[in-house]
Design a protein around this motif. Structure first.
Motif, PDB file in Angstrom:
ATOM      1  N   PHE A 319      46.136  44.162  42.241  1.00  0.00           N
ATOM      2  CA  PHE A 319      45.614  45.166  43.174  1.00  0.00           C
ATOM      3  C   PHE A 319      44.081  45.186  43.113  1.00  0.00           C
ATOM      4  O   PHE A 319      43.399  45.261  44.129  1.00  0.00           O
ATOM      5  CB  PHE A 319      46.188  46.545  42.815  1.00  0.00           C
ATOM      6  N   TYR A 320      43.568  45.092  41.880  1.00  0.00           N
ATOM      7  CA  TYR A 320      42.106  45.102  41.709  1.00  0.00           C
ATOM      8  C   TYR A 320      41.474  43.954  42.493  1.00  0.00           C
ATOM      9  O   TYR A 320      40.500  44.130  43.224  1.00  0.00           O
ATOM     10  CB  TYR A 320      41.755  44.989  40.222  1.00  0.00           C
ATOM     11  N   LYS A 321      42.109  42.759  42.374  1.00  0.00           N
ATOM     12  CA  LYS A 321      41.573  41.567  43.047  1.00  0.00           C
ATOM     13  C   LYS A 321      41.672  41.730  44.559  1.00  0.00           C
ATOM     14  O   LYS A 321      40.758  41.382  45.309  1.00  0.00           O
ATOM     15  CB  LYS A 321      42.361  40.343  42.590  1.00  0.00           C
ATOM     16  N   LEU A 322      42.787  42.275  44.993  1.00  0.00           N
ATOM     17  CA  LEU A 322      43.024  42.443  46.432  1.00  0.00           C
ATOM     18  C   LEU A 322      41.983  43.376  47.046  1.00  0.00           C
ATOM     19  O   LEU A 322      41.418  43.101  48.102  1.00  0.00           O
ATOM     20  CB  LEU A 322      44.427  43.049  46.612  1.00  0.00           C
ATOM     21  N   ARG A 323      41.704  44.489  46.355  1.00  0.00           N
ATOM     22  CA  ARG A 323      40.784  45.487  46.919  1.00  0.00           C
ATOM     23  C   ARG A 323      39.319  45.090  46.773  1.00  0.00           C
ATOM     24  O   ARG A 323      38.486  45.456  47.598  1.00  0.00           O
ATOM     25  CB  ARG A 323      40.990  46.857  46.241  1.00  0.00           C
ATOM     26  N   THR A 324      38.966  44.373  45.696  1.00  0.00           N
ATOM     27  CA  THR A 324      37.540  44.119  45.443  1.00  0.00           C
ATOM     28  C   THR A 324      37.148  42.654  45.640  1.00  0.00           C
ATOM     29  O   THR A 324      35.963  42.336  45.584  1.00  0.00           O
ATOM     30  CB  THR A 324      37.174  44.503  43.989  1.00  0.00           C
ATOM     31  N   LYS A 325      38.184  41.794  45.831  1.00  0.00           N
ATOM     32  CA  LYS A 325      37.943  40.330  45.969  1.00  0.00           C
ATOM     33  C   LYS A 325      37.343  39.736  44.704  1.00  0.00           C
ATOM     34  O   LYS A 325      36.692  38.700  44.724  1.00  0.00           O
ATOM     35  CB  LYS A 325      36.995  40.004  47.156  1.00  0.00           C
ATOM     36  N   LYS A 326      37.503  40.427  43.600  1.00  0.00           N
ATOM     37  CA  LYS A 326      36.949  39.928  42.323  1.00  0.00           C
ATOM     38  C   LYS A 326      37.967  40.136  41.200  1.00  0.00           C
ATOM     39  O   LYS A 326      38.773  41.078  41.240  1.00  0.00           O
ATOM     40  CB  LYS A 326      35.695  40.737  41.930  1.00  0.00           C
ATOM     41  N   ASP A 327      37.880  39.291  40.187  1.00  0.00           N
ATOM     42  CA  ASP A 327      38.678  39.489  38.984  1.00  0.00           C
ATOM     43  C   ASP A 327      37.972  40.549  38.124  1.00  0.00           C
ATOM     44  O   ASP A 327      36.742  40.517  37.982  1.00  0.00           O
ATOM     45  CB  ASP A 327      38.734  38.150  38.236  1.00  0.00           C
TER      46      ASP A 327
END
Ligand code: SF4
Length: 369
Positions: A319-327
């Motif tokens: 979810f973090y990656k999806l929302r922020t485009k970052k690991d």
């Protein structure tokens, strides 16, 4: 899309010694003016709230309103939101305000959940906290709320100066008998500009020792677990299916609208806050100055992490990656150190605090803020 509506009622019948919320003791005229201002704001944002799923009326003490004034507001609320479709509608009360008339009114407008500020069931501690209710009042209020079939949340405090282990155990025994669907159990934090802070700073009351507070936190966790509650957030416990849907919106960084003085809103990737001053808020609504919200900086990369770590499930790495485009480890490489020292762990794709980490959370927060 706005999923939750928060409505702030900033009035209380008394001021508790530990409280730093936005609230005041007010006369009837001010209450009427304020409720009119709320209606103006509600109507202005009616397009946004049409599809909301949860409503939370909090404060302050919403139950301190006269019933006529409360009903006049609920009528307006029902004209802009279809209350029958709301999946969770919560109303905060003080135990001393609970009676048949209030509960019948709340049922009529589809309130489904009552959240009651109990804090403790020892009358001496209640007096020290500045609360006006007693244990007996709480017992009667719980009975009445259950008779009317509301889901029930009870707010409790531990680490109150003067609270002994025996007092804590007694509170937990009462909780077992009350059997509420949800419990919020907070450690009493001594906030600046409170009477409690003054008493402690002037050596009139001894602060509660940290090691004892941690001991009490462990007792609360373990006994509530035995009673069948699931701890799903740092201070919140629920029977299966009764986690607060409204509060989860905040912790999951969903969109919500807050109306009233000092209420926050978050939508279109912007965070806003109404003025804390009641008079300033009312005057703003009279001039139809609905953009009176102050814009606050909102950093999803940080906030998804901070809010997610409050939940015992933690933050979904996907979810973090999806929302922020970052690991998350790319943004905050310092998190690795806390995985290594066992304050954080990754379980089933979620980054979360270990048991030890929950108590030492500040060490992690200081590293990432
Ligand atoms: S703790 Fe609750 S009842 Fe007490 S002053 Fe604060 S808002 Fe009012």
């Amino acid at each position: 899309m706005i999923k939750g509506l928060y409505i702030h009622i900033p009035f209380c019948d008394q001021i508790c010694t530990y409280c730093d919320f936005a609230k005041m003791v007010a006369d009837d005229d001010l209450k009427v003016d304020y409720m009119r201002a709320l209606v103006r704001e509600l109507e202005y944002f009616s397009d946004l709230t049409e599809k909301c799923e949860t409503i939370y009326i909090g404060g302050g003490t919403p139950s301190s309103l006269e019933l006529d004034l409360l009903e006049a507001f609920l009528i307006e609320l029902a004209s802009v939101v279809n209350l029958e479709k709301i999946v969770e509608f919560t109303f905060e009360t003080n135990p001393g305000d609970v009676n048949e008339d209030l509960l019948n009114l709340l049922k009529k407008y589809h309130v489904s959940r009552i959240s009651m500020g109990v804090q403790a069931l020892n009358d001496k501690l209640l007096k020290f906290l500045g609360r006006t209710h007693t244990k007996e009042v709480v017992v009667s209020a719980v009975e009445l709320i259950k008779k009317h079939n509301f889901a029930l949340n009870l707010d409790f405090l531990y680490a109150i100066p003067g609270q002994t282990k025996a007092m804590l155990m007694k509170d937990l025994e009462y909780i077992k008998n009350f059997n509420p669907e949800h419990i919020s159990y907070y450690s009493l934090i001594v906030e600046d500009k409170t009477i409690l802070n003054y008493l402690i700073n002037n050596h009139k009351v001894a602060d509660f020792p940290d090691d004892k507070a941690r001991d009490y936190a462990d007792i609360v966790d373990s006994i509530l677990k035995d009673y069948g509650y699931i701890k799903y957030e740092v201070s919140n416990y629920a029977k299966p299916g009764f986690a607060s849907k409204h509060n989860l919106l905040y912790w999951n960084l969903e969109e919500y609208l807050g109306i009233g003085s000092n209420a926050s809103s978050q939508y279109n990737y912007v965070r806003m806050k109404n003025p804390r001053s009641i008079k300033e808020y009312i005057e703003g609504t009279k001039k139809h100055a609905f953009n009176m919200h102050e814009l606050e900086e909102y950093n999803p990369k940080l906030e998804i992490l901070l809010m997610g770590l409050r939940k015992t499930a933690g933050v979904s790495l996907d979810f973090y990656k999806l929302r922020t485009k970052k690991d998350v480890f790319e943004v905050y490489p310092q998190l690795q150190k806390h995985l290594d020292n066992n304050l954080l762990e990754i379980t089933d794709g979620y980054l979360r605090f270990t048991n030890e980490g929950m108590y030492l959370a500040n060490q992690v927060y200081l590293d990432i803020i």
